[in-house]
Motif scaffolding. Structure first.
Motif, PDB file in Angstrom:
ATOM      1  N   ALA A  51       2.626  -3.094  -7.834  1.00 20.07           N
ATOM      2  CA  ALA A  51       3.203  -3.376  -6.514  1.00 20.07           C
ATOM      3  C   ALA A  51       2.155  -3.876  -5.540  1.00 20.07           C
ATOM      4  O   ALA A  51       2.436  -4.697  -4.656  1.00 20.07           O
ATOM      5  CB  ALA A  51       3.878  -2.122  -5.964  1.00 20.07           C
ATOM      6  N   GLY A  52       0.899  -3.392  -5.710  1.00 23.06           N
ATOM      7  CA  GLY A  52      -0.152  -3.810  -4.786  1.00 23.06           C
ATOM      8  C   GLY A  52      -0.515  -5.260  -4.901  1.00 23.06           C
ATOM      9  O   GLY A  52      -1.243  -5.793  -4.047  1.00 23.06           O
ATOM     10  N   GLU A  53      -0.016  -5.949  -5.972  1.00 20.87           N
ATOM     11  CA  GLU A  53      -0.353  -7.350  -6.186  1.00 20.87           C
ATOM     12  C   GLU A  53       0.830  -8.283  -5.912  1.00 20.87           C
ATOM     13  O   GLU A  53       0.751  -9.476  -6.210  1.00 20.87           O
ATOM     14  CB  GLU A  53      -0.863  -7.537  -7.617  1.00 20.87           C
ATOM     15  N   ARG A  93       9.465  -9.106 -11.053  1.00 21.17           N
ATOM     16  CA  ARG A  93       8.649  -7.929 -11.345  1.00 21.17           C
ATOM     17  C   ARG A  93       7.426  -8.248 -12.194  1.00 21.17           C
ATOM     18  O   ARG A  93       6.469  -7.473 -12.234  1.00 21.17           O
ATOM     19  CB  ARG A  93       9.508  -6.869 -12.038  1.00 21.17           C
ATOM     20  N   TYR A  94       7.472  -9.402 -12.886  1.00 24.16           N
ATOM     21  CA  TYR A  94       6.383  -9.733 -13.801  1.00 24.16           C
ATOM     22  C   TYR A  94       5.349 -10.673 -13.163  1.00 24.16           C
ATOM     23  O   TYR A  94       4.145 -10.472 -13.324  1.00 24.16           O
ATOM     24  CB  TYR A  94       6.949 -10.378 -15.071  1.00 24.16           C
ATOM     25  N   SER A  95       5.845 -11.669 -12.438  1.00 27.76           N
ATOM     26  CA  SER A  95       4.919 -12.649 -11.855  1.00 27.76           C
ATOM     27  C   SER A  95       4.595 -12.361 -10.393  1.00 27.76           C
ATOM     28  O   SER A  95       3.614 -12.878  -9.872  1.00 27.76           O
ATOM     29  CB  SER A  95       5.514 -14.057 -11.967  1.00 27.76           C
ATOM     30  N   THR A 144       0.831  -1.205   0.000  1.00 28.46           N
ATOM     31  CA  THR A 144       0.000   0.000   0.000  1.00 28.46           C
ATOM     32  C   THR A 144       0.864   1.253   0.000  1.00 28.46           C
ATOM     33  O   THR A 144       0.568   2.243  -0.693  1.00 28.46           O
ATOM     34  CB  THR A 144      -0.938  -0.002   1.221  1.00 28.46           C
ATOM     35  N   LEU A 145       1.948   1.229   0.788  1.00 24.67           N
ATOM     36  CA  LEU A 145       2.853   2.380   0.820  1.00 24.67           C
ATOM     37  C   LEU A 145       3.435   2.642  -0.559  1.00 24.67           C
ATOM     38  O   LEU A 145       3.509   3.800  -1.018  1.00 24.67           O
ATOM     39  CB  LEU A 145       3.979   2.138   1.830  1.00 24.67           C
ATOM     40  N   VAL A 146       3.835   1.588  -1.273  1.00 22.25           N
ATOM     41  CA  VAL A 146       4.415   1.749  -2.609  1.00 22.25           C
ATOM     42  C   VAL A 146       3.401   2.376  -3.557  1.00 22.25           C
ATOM     43  O   VAL A 146       3.733   3.275  -4.353  1.00 22.25           O
ATOM     44  CB  VAL A 146       4.906   0.395  -3.146  1.00 22.25           C
ATOM     45  N   GLU A 147       2.171   1.929  -3.480  1.00 25.43           N
ATOM     46  CA  GLU A 147       1.136   2.497  -4.353  1.00 25.43           C
ATOM     47  C   GLU A 147       0.951   3.990  -4.088  1.00 25.43           C
ATOM     48  O   GLU A 147       0.816   4.794  -5.019  1.00 25.43           O
ATOM     49  CB  GLU A 147      -0.184   1.751  -4.133  1.00 25.43           C
ATOM     50  N   ARG A 148       0.924   4.378  -2.798  1.00 25.03           N
ATOM     51  CA  ARG A 148       0.724   5.783  -2.456  1.00 25.03           C
ATOM     52  C   ARG A 148       1.906   6.638  -2.915  1.00 25.03           C
ATOM     53  O   ARG A 148       1.736   7.748  -3.427  1.00 25.03           O
ATOM     54  CB  ARG A 148       0.528   5.924  -0.943  1.00 25.03           C
TER      55      ARG A 148
END
Length: 735
Positions: free
Chosen positions: A217-219, A259-261, A50-54
């Protein structure tokens, strides 16, 4: 080597350099406290994903996110060719301001770590850390010795202002000094790669491109499961390198994410050495623990006080001990002088003996008895041993008998001269024990054991004449015992009692002039004292002090004694002639074996005549209302019931739990204090069974009678006075 010498010279030399470490450490400890006060930490359940998304939504070109020890989030990014580091609010990812480490902090940190000398300075700082570790260990042992056992480690400190400052700061520094020294040594070992902290596993990982492109990143499962509070560092995959991965570092290890999977390609747990390093960093710097940083800051500011007060104690000690002598090397000396002294007085006699032998072209080495040894060049060993209290060894020489028993006898002669006071039944008992230990090992003696009463210079000179004959060389021992620096005391009030048998008694209360802190720091003025300590008083034109037990403590604001006028008594006659406003010269002599500090169990006080004085002082300062029971014997309540008004007041306010009196010169007066003990035998048995401590003060015959009576009373408990003495529960002050 003498532990006191180790502590002294490590403290004086390394301590001077440690001032830099202490002051810079105190400055550095300010930053974690400040950072904790100003930080904007993340909520406890916020995930890294969540931090990365923000952050990604508000800052373009993010390359790295770091969690600082105080809890702040710092984001490193590039906008074109412009690098930027910024604080962000974890609640929404917005920029709070630029992040710029303090230049002053960096300079102070370099000074603290390496004295601005690079690797050479780091090694020097590590050496100082090792010295501080030795200092903390030796200081703890010496403090325990001084206080009379580890149980008293938190007790009230006495002595001059410099001694109290040194011991107080030492207690403050003890744990932190040890911890910072150990952690500094560990971190230095890591810095020089003496202890590897890198994991043995170095995974070969890379992202494998997929048709769907980068996963948001959220996934990413690992980032979804990870709380921000666990994060150390998160590196984003480089935009220009399709094989680059997410890299996440926490306290527990390091992981790589495709980064992809979103799959975790590898996870390497942090090795134990790295975990230890993290704890060492926290304990040494306080970063991430502001309260501990505050403790470190206080400790750092205490180091200058600690070192300066230690320097003053050393300087004061050189004036009173063996400093200034031409001490030959122990391996070359033909005469070895060993000294055992509790208060330092015996060292003056050793100095006179040392100088007289040097004048005869002897090679002489003088040191403490705890260093007992001999060598091939040694012809004669002379031991000057004082007995402390009722037959005890001086604290520094407590293990000397064990050392003597381990060493085989040499070819040198070993002669013992004892110092003591005939008022004690165990007069010169420690000197006798030393002599017996030497004979048991087979050491020959040049002279039989001799005993000196009350540091008599005349008796010492006579012994010197006998020694001169045995050595077949001239030897003159002229020694006047050095009197400690005195303080002027002013008589505030006096209370007279007619006494009996022509022996009037007076209770004298003195006050003292205010003393500047500089004077008290240099050992001038009265040191802190407790009821039961002794005051030494010098009558005019007299070099030999007389000692009186104190009925007050320093915190009372006055000094009080009870003095019976003795026929022909020089000092008692002088004191009885004093009027309010008159002054005397006096000094304090500690009496640690008798004073009553930090009692937690009931206390039984037994006294007769003027011996009630220190017992009254114990009661006066019993503000915690520990149950104190006084058995007090005197002759006539109308003539010599000393402290009668005060005792009634203390009964009223519960500082005194019970009072049993006997008056030997009036009908139905109850006899002697021993008779009161017998009448109260059942309660005494109960008190002793519940851990009571006992203090006895009065004449030697009275104390012997009390001990005999108590032995009979305690027999049903399978206890006796000697067992109570051995357990530290029974002490006497006799005259």
């Amino acid at each position: 080597m003498n532990l006191r010498l180790i502590h002294r010279w490590v403290g004086l030399t390394a301590g001077a350099v440690a001032l830099v470490l202490g002051i810079t450490g105190a400055i550095l400890a300010f930053y974690p406290v400040r950072d904790a006060w100003l930080s904007v930490p993340a909520e406890a359940d916020l995930t890294v994903s969540t931090l990365v998304e923000r952050v990604a939504a508000t800052i373009p070109g993010v390359e790295e996110i770091r969690l600082l020890p105080a809890g702040d989030i710092v984001v490193y990014s590039f906008a074109g060719d412009q690098a930027r580091a910024a604080y962000v609010d974890p609640a929404d990812g917005r920029v709070l301001g630029d992040y710029q480490p303090s230049a002053l902090s960096r300079r102070v940190k370099n000074l603290h770590r390496s004295f601005l000398l690079g690797d050479t300075g780091r090694m020097a700082a590590a050496g100082i850390a090792l010295a501080m570790f030795m200092l903390s260990v030796s200081g703890l042992v010496l403090l325990i010795r001084r206080l009379g056992g580890w149980q008293r480690l938190t007790g009230r400190l006495r002595g001059s202002l410099s001694q109290r400052i040194h011991a107080t700061t030492g207690r403050i520094l003890l744990v932190t000094l040890w911890l910072t020294a150990v952690t500094a040594l560990y971190m230095t070992a890591v810095t020089f790669e003496l202890i590897p902290t890198d994991a043995d596993v170095d995974p070969d990982v890379m992202s494998v491109a997929g048709p769907q492109g980068d996963l948001p990143a959220g996934e990413l499962p690992l980032l979804q499961s990870l709380r921000v509070g666990e994060l150390r560092r998160l590196n984003f995959p480089g935009a220009g390198d399709p094989e680059d991965t997410w890299t996440v570092v926490t306290a527990s290890g390091e992981g790589w994410i495709d980064r992809y999977s979103g799959r975790t390609l590898a996870w390497v747990p942090a090795p134990p050495a790295q975990r230890i390093y993290d704890w060492a960093m926290l304990l040494h710097t306080g970063e991430g623990a502001w309260l501990w940083a505050l403790v470190l800051g206080i400790s750092g500011t205490s180091i200058p006080l600690f070192w300066i007060s230690g320097l003053l104690i050393w300087w004061q000690g050189r004036r009173t001990l063996i400093g200034g002598l031409h001490n030959s090397a122990v391996s070359q000396a033909d005469v070895l002088i060993f000294v055992a002294s509790e208060t330092g007085g015996t060292w003056g006699f050793a100095q006179a003996l040392h100088q007289a032998l040097v004048r005869n072209h002897r090679r002489v080495h003088t040191t403490g008895l705890e260093n007992f040894q001999a060598n091939g060049a040694t012809q004669h060993i002379l031991i000057l041993a004082a007995t402390y209290g009722d037959g005890k060894a001086p604290a520094h020489a407590a293990q000397a008998l064990t050392r003597i028993a381990r060493l085989p006898a040499g070819t040198a002669t070993a002669t013992v001269l004892g110092f003591g006071d005939r008022q004690f039944a165990a007069f010169c008992a420690y000197a006798e024990a030393v002599d017996q230990a030497l004979r048991a090992q087979g050491w020959a003696q040049l002279l039989p054991l001799e005993r000196i009463h009350q540091q008599s210079a005349q008796e010492f000179a006579c012994w010197g004449e006998t020694l001169a004959k045995a050595l077949s060389e001239p030897l003159t021992l002229n020694h006047v015992p050095r009197t400690p620096p005195t303080t002027t005391l002013t008589l505030l009030s006096r209370r007279d009692y007619p006494g009996g048998l022509g022996e009037p008694t007076v209770v004298l209360r003195f006050t003292w002039p205010s003393q500047s802190w500089q004077g008290r720091l240099l050992g001038r003025g009265l040191p802190h004292f407790e009821a039961g300590d002794l005051v030494g008083i010098l009558p005019p034109d007299t070099a030999i002090p007389r000692y009186y037990s104190l009925a007050s403590a320093y915190q009372d604001g006055f000094l009080e004694i009870c003095v019976r006028k003795m026929p022909g008594g020089v000092c008692s006659g002088y004191l009885h002639a004093l009027q309010p406003g008159d002054t005397i010269q006096a000094f304090i002599k500690s009496n640690p074996g008798f004073v009553l500090e930090g009692a937690r169990h009931p206390v039984v006080l037994i006294g007769a005549g003027t011996g009630v004085a220190p017992l009254a002082g114990f009661i006066r300062n019993n503000t915690r209302h520990i149950p104190m029971h006084l058995y007090y014997g005197t002759r006539d309540p109308a003539k010599d019931f000393y402290f009668d008004r005060e005792l009634r007041e203390w009964l009223g306010d519960r500082r005194l739990a019970s009072l049993q009196t006997t008056f030997s010169r009036i009908p139905d007066g109850g006899g002697y204090v021993q008779d009161a003990l017998r009448r109260d035998a059942a309660r005494l048995q109960d008190l002793v069974a519940n851990g009571a401590v006992l203090r006895v003060c009065g004449s030697r015959p009275m104390a012997n009678g009390v001990a005999e009576t108590l032995d009979g009373i305690l027999a049903t408990l399978r206890l006796n006075v000697q067992q109570l003495k051995d357990g530290g529960r029974y002490a006497e002050d006799v005259f």
